[in-house]
Design a protein around this motif. Structure first.
Motif, PDB file in Angstrom:
ATOM      1  N   LEU A   1      -3.061  17.685 136.797  1.00  0.00           N
ATOM      2  CA  LEU A   1      -3.196  18.373 135.512  1.00  0.00           C
ATOM      3  C   LEU A   1      -4.013  19.656 135.662  1.00  0.00           C
ATOM      4  CD1 LEU A   1      -2.594  18.289 132.466  1.00  0.00           C
ATOM      5  CD2 LEU A   1      -4.723  17.020 132.185  1.00  0.00           C
ATOM      6  N   VAL A   2      -5.134  19.584 136.357  1.00  0.00           N
ATOM      7  CA  VAL A   2      -5.959  20.776 136.588  1.00  0.00           C
ATOM      8  C   VAL A   2      -5.169  21.825 137.358  1.00  0.00           C
ATOM      9  CG1 VAL A   2      -7.973  21.636 137.873  1.00  0.00           C
ATOM     10  CG2 VAL A   2      -8.197  19.634 136.396  1.00  0.00           C
ATOM     11  N   ASP A   3      -4.486  21.406 138.432  1.00  0.00           N
ATOM     12  CA  ASP A   3      -3.696  22.352 139.220  1.00  0.00           C
ATOM     13  C   ASP A   3      -2.592  22.988 138.387  1.00  0.00           C
ATOM     14  OD1 ASP A   3      -5.136  22.073 141.588  1.00  0.00           O
ATOM     15  OD2 ASP A   3      -3.966  20.337 142.207  1.00  0.00           O
ATOM     16  N   TRP A   4      -1.922  22.186 137.557  1.00  0.00           N
ATOM     17  CA  TRP A   4      -0.840  22.713 136.727  1.00  0.00           C
ATOM     18  C   TRP A   4      -1.376  23.725 135.716  1.00  0.00           C
ATOM     19  CZ3 TRP A   4       4.051  23.432 136.950  1.00  0.00           C
ATOM     20  CH2 TRP A   4       4.765  23.776 135.813  1.00  0.00           C
ATOM     21  N   LEU A   5      -2.516  23.418 135.106  1.00  0.00           N
ATOM     22  CA  LEU A   5      -3.101  24.345 134.134  1.00  0.00           C
ATOM     23  C   LEU A   5      -3.533  25.643 134.810  1.00  0.00           C
ATOM     24  CD1 LEU A   5      -5.195  21.897 131.916  1.00  0.00           C
ATOM     25  CD2 LEU A   5      -3.016  22.998 131.365  1.00  0.00           C
ATOM     26  N   ILE A   6      -4.127  25.558 135.978  1.00  0.00           N
ATOM     27  CA  ILE A   6      -4.522  26.760 136.714  1.00  0.00           C
ATOM     28  C   ILE A   6      -3.290  27.600 137.038  1.00  0.00           C
ATOM     29  CG2 ILE A   6      -5.385  27.602 138.938  1.00  0.00           C
ATOM     30  CD1 ILE A   6      -7.408  25.289 138.879  1.00  0.00           C
ATOM     31  N   CYS A   7      -2.250  26.955 137.551  1.00  0.00           N
ATOM     32  CA  CYS A   7      -1.056  27.689 137.987  1.00  0.00           C
ATOM     33  C   CYS A   7      -0.267  28.261 136.822  1.00  0.00           C
ATOM     34  CB  CYS A   7      -0.165  26.779 138.832  1.00  0.00           C
ATOM     35  SG  CYS A   7      -0.924  26.340 140.403  1.00  0.00           S
ATOM     36  N   THR A   8      -0.144  27.514 135.732  1.00  0.00           N
ATOM     37  CA  THR A   8       0.675  27.959 134.619  1.00  0.00           C
ATOM     38  C   THR A   8      -0.066  28.928 133.709  1.00  0.00           C
ATOM     39  OG1 THR A   8       1.848  25.870 134.662  1.00  0.00           O
ATOM     40  CG2 THR A   8       2.128  27.185 132.717  1.00  0.00           C
ATOM     41  N   TRP A   9      -1.245  28.539 133.262  1.00  0.00           N
ATOM     42  CA  TRP A   9      -1.947  29.383 132.309  1.00  0.00           C
ATOM     43  C   TRP A   9      -2.720  30.504 132.978  1.00  0.00           C
ATOM     44  CZ3 TRP A   9      -4.342  25.315 128.481  1.00  0.00           C
ATOM     45  CH2 TRP A   9      -3.319  24.800 127.695  1.00  0.00           C
ATOM     46  N   ALA A  10      -3.576  30.164 133.914  1.00  0.00           N
ATOM     47  CA  ALA A  10      -4.452  31.183 134.501  1.00  0.00           C
ATOM     48  C   ALA A  10      -3.682  32.179 135.361  1.00  0.00           C
ATOM     49  CB  ALA A  10      -5.551  30.511 135.317  1.00  0.00           C
ATOM     50  N   ILE A  11      -2.797  31.686 136.205  1.00  0.00           N
ATOM     51  CA  ILE A  11      -2.118  32.589 137.135  1.00  0.00           C
ATOM     52  C   ILE A  11      -0.815  33.135 136.556  1.00  0.00           C
ATOM     53  CG2 ILE A  11      -1.078  32.796 139.425  1.00  0.00           C
ATOM     54  CD1 ILE A  11      -3.171  30.753 140.389  1.00  0.00           C
ATOM     55  N   ALA A  12       0.102  32.249 136.151  1.00  0.00           N
ATOM     56  CA  ALA A  12       1.416  32.710 135.678  1.00  0.00           C
ATOM     57  C   ALA A  12       1.317  33.551 134.413  1.00  0.00           C
ATOM     58  CB  ALA A  12       2.340  31.523 135.459  1.00  0.00           C
ATOM     59  N   GLN A  13       0.590  33.063 133.425  1.00  0.00           N
ATOM     60  CA  GLN A  13       0.495  33.806 132.171  1.00  0.00           C
ATOM     61  C   GLN A  13      -0.633  34.829 132.175  1.00  0.00           C
ATOM     62  OE1 GLN A  13       0.294  30.932 129.002  1.00  0.00           O
ATOM     63  NE2 GLN A  13       2.471  30.506 129.084  1.00  0.00           N
ATOM     64  N   GLY A  14      -1.760  34.494 132.808  1.00  0.00           N
ATOM     65  CA  GLY A  14      -2.900  35.393 132.800  1.00  0.00           C
ATOM     66  C   GLY A  14      -2.776  36.546 133.781  1.00  0.00           C
ATOM     67  N   LEU A  15      -2.653  36.232 135.052  1.00  0.00           N
ATOM     68  CA  LEU A  15      -2.605  37.279 136.078  1.00  0.00           C
ATOM     69  C   LEU A  15      -1.239  37.931 136.216  1.00  0.00           C
ATOM     70  CD1 LEU A  15      -4.751  35.660 138.924  1.00  0.00           C
ATOM     71  CD2 LEU A  15      -5.410  37.484 137.355  1.00  0.00           C
ATOM     72  N   LEU A  16      -0.184  37.115 136.223  1.00  0.00           N
ATOM     73  CA  LEU A  16       1.166  37.646 136.439  1.00  0.00           C
ATOM     74  C   LEU A  16       1.837  38.106 135.152  1.00  0.00           C
ATOM     75  CD1 LEU A  16       2.451  35.056 139.075  1.00  0.00           C
ATOM     76  CD2 LEU A  16       1.446  37.308 139.475  1.00  0.00           C
ATOM     77  N   ARG A  17       1.243  37.786 134.016  1.00  0.00           N
ATOM     78  CA  ARG A  17       1.776  38.178 132.697  1.00  0.00           C
ATOM     79  C   ARG A  17       3.233  37.749 132.512  1.00  0.00           C
ATOM     80  NH1 ARG A  17      -2.841  39.102 130.489  1.00  0.00           N
ATOM     81  NH2 ARG A  17      -3.942  40.969 131.085  1.00  0.00           N
ATOM     82  N   ALA A  18       3.524  36.513 132.907  1.00  0.00           N
ATOM     83  CA  ALA A  18       4.883  35.990 132.759  1.00  0.00           C
ATOM     84  C   ALA A  18       5.212  35.798 131.287  1.00  0.00           C
ATOM     85  CB  ALA A  18       5.021  34.664 133.506  1.00  0.00           C
ATOM     86  N   ASP A  19       6.448  36.039 130.948  1.00  0.00           N
ATOM     87  CA  ASP A  19       6.960  35.822 129.600  1.00  0.00           C
ATOM     88  C   ASP A  19       6.783  34.336 129.265  1.00  0.00           C
ATOM     89  OD1 ASP A  19       8.428  35.562 127.304  1.00  0.00           O
ATOM     90  OD2 ASP A  19      10.275  36.409 128.119  1.00  0.00           O
ATOM     91  N   PRO A  20       6.354  33.992 128.062  1.00  0.00           N
ATOM     92  CA  PRO A  20       6.154  32.578 127.716  1.00  0.00           C
ATOM     93  C   PRO A  20       7.379  31.694 127.961  1.00  0.00           C
ATOM     94  CG  PRO A  20       5.186  33.944 126.021  1.00  0.00           C
ATOM     95  CD  PRO A  20       5.911  34.871 126.975  1.00  0.00           C
ATOM     96  N   ARG A  21       8.592  32.263 127.847  1.00  0.00           N
ATOM     97  CA  ARG A  21       9.797  31.473 128.104  1.00  0.00           C
ATOM     98  C   ARG A  21       9.957  31.153 129.583  1.00  0.00           C
ATOM     99  NH1 ARG A  21      13.431  35.502 124.867  1.00  0.00           N
ATOM    100  NH2 ARG A  21      12.657  36.613 126.664  1.00  0.00           N
ATOM    101  N   SER A  22       9.511  32.048 130.452  1.00  0.00           N
ATOM    102  CA  SER A  22       9.667  31.823 131.886  1.00  0.00           C
ATOM    103  C   SER A  22       8.373  31.380 132.559  1.00  0.00           C
ATOM    104  CB  SER A  22      10.179  33.100 132.553  1.00  0.00           C
ATOM    105  OG  SER A  22       9.215  34.131 132.416  1.00  0.00           O
ATOM    106  N   ALA A  23       7.299  31.250 131.796  1.00  0.00           N
ATOM    107  CA  ALA A  23       5.998  30.904 132.377  1.00  0.00           C
ATOM    108  C   ALA A  23       6.022  29.538 133.054  1.00  0.00           C
ATOM    109  CB  ALA A  23       4.919  30.942 131.310  1.00  0.00           C
ATOM    110  N   ALA A  24       6.789  28.599 132.519  1.00  0.00           N
ATOM    111  CA  ALA A  24       6.846  27.271 133.140  1.00  0.00           C
ATOM    112  C   ALA A  24       7.475  27.347 134.529  1.00  0.00           C
ATOM    113  CB  ALA A  24       7.624  26.304 132.258  1.00  0.00           C
ATOM    114  N   TRP A  25       8.537  28.135 134.672  1.00  0.00           N
ATOM    115  CA  TRP A  25       9.194  28.258 135.986  1.00  0.00           C
ATOM    116  C   TRP A  25       8.342  29.057 136.962  1.00  0.00           C
ATOM    117  CZ3 TRP A  25      12.699  24.958 137.072  1.00  0.00           C
ATOM    118  CH2 TRP A  25      13.499  24.440 136.063  1.00  0.00           C
ATOM    119  N   VAL A  26       7.718  30.115 136.468  1.00  0.00           N
ATOM    120  CA  VAL A  26       6.815  30.892 137.319  1.00  0.00           C
ATOM    121  C   VAL A  26       5.620  30.015 137.709  1.00  0.00           C
ATOM    122  CG1 VAL A  26       5.291  32.908 137.417  1.00  0.00           C
ATOM    123  CG2 VAL A  26       7.534  33.098 136.343  1.00  0.00           C
TER     124      VAL A  26
END
Length: 153
Positions: free
Chosen positions: A50-75
């Motif tokens: 859970l911690v790893d998933w939150l770091i990868c999805t929210w902090a990195i994918a959405q925060g650093l990489l600015r992934a679109d919310p629709r594609s953030a799960a795949w990123v």
């Protein structure tokens, strides 16, 4: 009326209710019952993922990489897979695993798993279903296929 339990009572209650002692998780693998080197239980493993998933999805994918919310799960899944391959491959644990005091070890001596095993384990973990099917030593199919076990630090 006899006092024998119905077959459903032993089946629902598990094998111990039927008088079968399977030992503790990890006993067949030569691991201790408790403490350092014992099999990591579900709560620690779930918390680490859970911690790893939150770091990868929210902090990195959405925060650093600015992934679109629709594609953030795949990123996020891609970042998650990369995190697992790199960190488990080089140090034997991810950020979440370190936080919860667990690591991935080989069956033969408890060392860090080889790179091929880490790739296979990560691929199966990302599919999720193999990680949800466990044996009596609390190893998922991804652990069994890669000949690894998650143990406490």
């Amino acid at each position: 009326m006899d006092k024998q339990p119905r077959w459903t009572q032993t089946w629902i209650s598990g094998t111990r209710a039927a008088g079968v002692d399977l030992g503790y998780p990890g006993e067949r693998l030569g691991l201790p019952a408790e403490g350092s080197g014992s099999v990591a239980r579900f709560g620690r493993r779930f918390g680490a993922v859970l911690v790893d998933w939150l770091i990868c999805t929210w902090a990195i994918a959405q925060g650093l990489l600015r992934a679109d919310p629709r594609s953030a799960a795949w990123v996020g899944l891609g970042v998650f897979a990369l995190e697992y391959v790199v960190l488990v491959g080089f140090i034997g644990m991810t950020f979440g695993m370190r936080l919860f005091g667990i690591r991935v070890a080989t069956l033969d001596g408890g060392g860090r798993p080889p790179f091929g095993a880490v790739l296979l384990r990560t691929l199966l973990l990302c599919l999720a279903v193999p990680a949800l099917i466990w044996d009596r030593d609390q190893r998922g199919l991804h652990d069994r296929a890669s000949r690894t076990v998650v143990v406490r630090l």
